[in-house]
Design an enzyme around this catalytic site. Structure first.
Site, PDB file in Angstrom:
ATOM      1  N   HIS A 189       0.925  -1.250  -0.128  1.00  0.00           N
ATOM      2  CA  HIS A 189      -0.042   0.020  -0.160  1.00  0.00           C
ATOM      3  C   HIS A 189       0.983   1.164  -0.094  1.00  0.00           C
ATOM      4  CE1 HIS A 189      -3.477  -2.418   0.524  1.00  0.00           C
ATOM      5  NE2 HIS A 189      -3.402  -2.676   1.722  1.00  0.00           N
ATOM      6  N   ARG A 215      -6.759  -6.692 -18.508  1.00  0.00           N
ATOM      7  CA  ARG A 215      -6.439  -8.116 -18.012  1.00  0.00           C
ATOM      8  C   ARG A 215      -7.531  -8.642 -17.015  1.00  0.00           C
ATOM      9  NH1 ARG A 215      -0.774  -8.972 -15.516  1.00  0.00           N
ATOM     10  NH2 ARG A 215      -1.725  -8.149 -13.638  1.00  0.00           N
ATOM     11  N   GLU A 251       4.048 -15.110 -20.471  1.00  0.00           N
ATOM     12  CA  GLU A 251       4.842 -14.598 -19.388  1.00  0.00           C
ATOM     13  C   GLU A 251       5.218 -16.138 -18.669  1.00  0.00           C
ATOM     14  OE1 GLU A 251       2.149 -12.945 -16.505  1.00  0.00           O
ATOM     15  OE2 GLU A 251       0.282 -13.995 -17.258  1.00  0.00           O
ATOM     16  N   ASP A 298       6.941 -11.714 -14.925  1.00  0.00           N
ATOM     17  CA  ASP A 298       6.950 -13.164 -14.521  1.00  0.00           C
ATOM     18  C   ASP A 298       7.734 -13.915 -15.374  1.00  0.00           C
ATOM     19  OD1 ASP A 298       5.266 -12.958 -12.232  1.00  0.00           O
ATOM     20  OD2 ASP A 298       3.599 -13.324 -13.383  1.00  0.00           O
ATOM     21  N   CYS A 324       4.526  -5.451 -21.807  1.00  0.00           N
ATOM     22  CA  CYS A 324       3.913  -4.608 -20.756  1.00  0.00           C
ATOM     23  C   CYS A 324       4.566  -4.778 -19.213  1.00  0.00           C
ATOM     24  CB  CYS A 324       2.365  -4.852 -20.464  1.00  0.00           C
ATOM     25  SG  CYS A 324       2.003  -6.644 -20.123  1.00  0.00           S
TER      26      CYS A 324
END
Length: 607
Positions: free
Chosen positions: A215, A358, A457, A481, A528
Site C-alpha cells: 500500500h 487484463r 509470461e 513473470d 507490458c
C-alpha cells in the site's frame, strides 16, 4: 544489500566511508517503489509496542471480556471508516478502498470466533486472547517470500494494534507529522499512517518491509512521492534528523551522505530536472524512430484515477489495465455493475484509443480473504491466473459481462493471464462466447469485435507461441513473470535480485521466439512488464520488432526519447549481434555503447 566504502575508495565487505562530522556514510539498496530523488532529513517512526498482560479472569467475568472485545472491534471500525472517508476526500474513492481489507479483518468469523472461544476455554483476558489469535495468523506470513502476501501482513498488524490499544484503554498514537519536509522511515507503514501524513511534509518513504505492490508503494506512486521499500533493518539504524538521500529511481538510500555524495546527487537532481523539462516537450510527438518506425506507446494502470496521468503524458491507449486491486482491496466480490462503471469510465476517458483489460490475475499469490483460501506454499506456481478463472467461472463470467457491456462505450481488448497451454485459451474463448450470446439475448449493446489476447509470461507460452498465435488476436509479453520463471528468481528477494536480468541471453531469445511466432501469424505483439521502461532494454525491444510498449505513465517521456533518438535499422543490427552472445555482460556492453551514442543525457542516469 548494503554498500559500504572505505576512505581510500576501495570496496570492503562491510566498510563504510567516514562522512564529514565523524559519521559514517551508509548506502543501502532496496526495491524501487516510486521514482524520484530527494535529499533531506530523516523522520523515523518507531513501532508502537503494547505490553499485553496474560491474566486469568473468573468464569463470571468471561462474558464481560467478550463484550469488551466486541466494543473494541466496533470502535476500531468507526475509527477506520472515518480515516477511509478522509482518504476518499483527499485521494479519491479508489485509494480509500485500501481500508476494506482492514474492515474485513474486523468481521472475520474465524478471528472473532477464535478469540471468543479462547476467552471462554482458557479464562483469559480479551487483549491476550485477541493477540494470541492474530499472532497465530501472522506467524504464517513470516516465511512467505511472495510480495503480495507479505504486503497483507501490514493490514493485519495495523488492526491488531488498534484493537488491543482499545482493550487496554490506550489511545491510538496520534500520528505526528514531520516539522519540516522529510524522508519518512519506518519498519512498515500501514495505509492509515501513510494516508494521514501532511503531503507537504513528506519528501519520500523508506520502509524495511514491502514490495512494489504494498500500500505504501501504491500510495506513493499516486501522490508522486519517491519511495524505496524492502530495506531490511535500515529504520533501526537511522535517527530523526539524520541527513539522507533517497533515490527512488535506483532503489537506494544513503544515510549521512558525504560532501562528495551530496554534490553528486545535487548535480544529478539538477540535471534530471532539466532533462525532465526536455522530455515533457515530447508529449505531443509520436513514438517514432529516426527512420520512421512507429511504435504504439501506451500506459499501464491499476486504478481509474491514473487514466488522467496517462492522457496527460500522451498515451495512445491503455496497454495493461490490472484489475486485481478492486478484488484485493475490499471485503466482497465487486459486482458486475461496480466493475462495469469502472471499465466504462476508463474507456470514455480514452476516447478512440484502445484499453486492454487484463482479467483477474488473482490466486494463490494475491488471494482475497473472502474467497476462503489459505496461502499456498508456492503461490506463483499455484492456483492463479487463468487456472483460477476457469475454476471459478462465476467470477470470470461476472467480470466478462462487465467488460463486454463497457465495450459499447469505447475500444476494449481482453487479456488472459498466465497461459501455459492451448486448451486454456480455447476454454476461455468459449466462456467469452457464452457471455456475449447471453448479453445479446438480454438486449445489451456490446461491441462485436472485442479482441482477445494472452499474456506471454511463462516459458511454456513462449515454446507454444506458434500454436497459441493461431488462437488469439494479439500477444502481450509480461516480462516480470517471464524473467522470474525463466531465471528461477524472486525479484523481491534482495539476496538474489542481482540474478533478475532483463538482458540475459535466454530472455532475449525467448522474446525473439515470441515475436517471430506473432509475425508468422500476423498478430501484433506488445510488452507490458518493467522491461518496457528500462532504457538499456528499449533499444533491444525496438530491434526485436515489437509493435507496442506499455509502461507507467510517468516513464513514457523517457521511453519516447529513446525511440526518437535511434533508427530501427541500427536496433535490428544490434539484436542480430547480441543473439549470438552467451553472457549478459556481452549484451550490456553493446547496448550501453549504443545508448551512450544516441542518448548520452539519459545514459548517465542509468549506468
Amino acid at each position: 544489500m548494503e554498500t559500504r566504502k572505505v576512505s581510500d575508495g576501495r570496496q570492503a565487505a562491510e566498510g563504510v566511508s567516514p562522512a564529514e562530522g565523524g559519521r559514517e556514510e551508509i548506502v543501502r539498496h532496496g526495491i524501487s517503489a516510486a521514482p524520484g530523488i530527494v535529499i533531506g532529513p530523516a523522520f523515523v517512526m518507531r513501532p508502537e509496542i503494547f505490553s499485553v498482560p496474560n491474566t486469568t479472569v473468573p468464569p463470571a467475568e468471561r462474558e464481560k471480556q467478550i463484550a469488551s472485545f466486541k466494543h473494541a472491534l466496533a470502535e476500531t471500525r468507526k475509527e477506520l471508516i472515518q480515516i477511509q472517508a478522509d482518504m476518499s476526500e483527499r485521494l479519491g474513492e479508489d485509494h480509500a478502498r485500501i481500508f476494506e481489507a482492514h474492515l474485513l479483518i474486523l468481521d472475520d468469523v474465524m478471528v472473532v470466533g477464535d478469540t471468543e472461544a479462547l476467552i471462554r476455554s482458557e479464562n483469559r483476558n480479551a487483549a491476550w486472547a485477541f493477540q494470541k489469535v492474530i499472532s497465530n495468523i501472522l506467524s504464517g506470513f513470516e516465511d512467505i517470500e511472495d510480495e503480495y502476501l507479505r504486503d497483507r501482513f501490514t493490514d493485519i498488524l495495523d488492526v491488531k494494534k488498534r484493537v488491543i490499544g482499545k482493550l487496554l484503554g490506550k489511545q491510538k498514537r496520534k500520528l505526528i507529522d514531520p516539522s519540516e519536509p522529510s524522508v519518512v522511515f519506518a519498519r512498515d507503514l500501514s495505509p492509515s499512517e501513510t494516508a494521514q501524513f501532511d503531503r507537504k511534509k513528506v519528501l519520500g518513504y523508506a520502509t524495511d518491509r514491502g514490495g512494489r505492490t504494498s500500500h505504501t508503494a501504491i500510495l506513493a506512486r499516486s501522490q508522486g512521492v519517491a519511495a524505496v521499500v524492502g530495506l531490511e533493518d535500515l529504520s533501526a539504524r537511522v535517527r530523526s534528523g539524520d541527513p539522507v538521500v533517497l533515490d527512488g529511481n535506483a532503489g537506494t538510500v544513503v544515510i549521512h551522505p558525504s560532501h562528495s555524495t551530496l554534490d553528486n546527487y545535487h548535480r544529478e537532481i539538477k540535471q534530471y530536472k532539466k532533462l525532465e523539462k526536455e522530455l515533457l516537450k515530447l508529449t505531443g510527438y509520436p513514438a517514432e524512430t529516426l527512420d520512421n518506425r512507429n511504435i504504439q506507446l501506451k500506459a499501464n494502470i491499476d486504478l481509474p484515477d491514473e487514466i488522467e496521468s496517462a492522457v496527460a503524458y500522451g498515451a495512445q491507449g491503455v496497454g495493461l489495465f490490472r484489475t486485481e486491486y478492486f478484488f484485493i482491496a475490499q471485503d466482497k466480490l465487486p459486482s458486475e455493475e461496480e466493475q462495469y462503471q469502472i471499465y466504462r469510465s476508463v474507456l470514455e476517458h480514452m476516447g478512440d484509443n484502445p484499453v486492454t483489460i487484463r482479467v483477474l490475475d488473482i490466486g494463490g499469490d494475491k488471494i482475497a480473504d473472502y474467497l476462503h483460501s489459505s496461502p499456498e506454499l508456492n503461490p506463483f506456481m499455484g492456483w492463479r491466473g487463468i487456472r483460477f478463472l476457469l475454476t471459478r467461472k462465476d467470477i470470470f463470467k461476472t467480470q466478462l459481462r462487465a467488460i463486454y457491456r463497457a465495450s459499447a462505450h469505447g475500444s476494449v481488448k481482453i487479456l488472459l493471464p498466465l497461459i501455459v497451454e492451448v486448451d486454456e485459451v480455447k476454454k476461455a474463448k468459449q466462456i467469452c462466447a457464452e457471455v456475449r450470446e447471453q448479453l445479446r439475448s438480454n438486449r445489451f449493446r456490446i461491441d462485436d469485435n472485442v479482441e482477445i489476447g494472452i499474456m506471454v509470461e511463462t516459458p511454456s507460452a513462449v515454446l507454444l507461441a506458434d500454436a497459441l498465435a493461431k488462437e488469439v488476436d494479439f500477444f502481450s509479453i509480461g516480462t516480470n513473470d517471464l524473467i522470474q520463471y525463466t531465471m528461477a528468481v524472486d525479484r523481491g528477494n534482495s539476496k538474489i535480485s542481482h540474478l533478475y536480468q532483463h538482458l540475459h541471453p535466454s530472455i532475449i531469445r525467448f522474446l525473439k521466439m515470441t515475436v517471430d511466432a506473432a509475425r508468422k501469424h500476423k498478430i501484433p505483439v506488445s510488452i507490458c512488464g518493467e522491461m518496457a521502461v528500462d532504457p538499456m532494454s528499449t533499444v533491444v525491444l525496438i530491434g526485436l520488432q515489437l509493435d507496442e510498449f506499455s509502461c507507467s505513465p510517468n516513464m513514457m517521456p523517457e521511453v519516447k526519447k529513446i525511440i526518437r533518438s535511434v533508427t530501427y535499422d541500427e536496433c535490428k543490427m544490434l539484436v542480430k549481434r547480441i543473439l549470438k552472445y552467451v553472457t549478459t555482460e556481452q549484451i550490456e556492453r553493446d547496448v550501453t555503447r549504443l545508448l551512450r551514442e544516441r542518448c548520452p543525457d539519459l545514459a548517465m542516469f542509468h549506468e
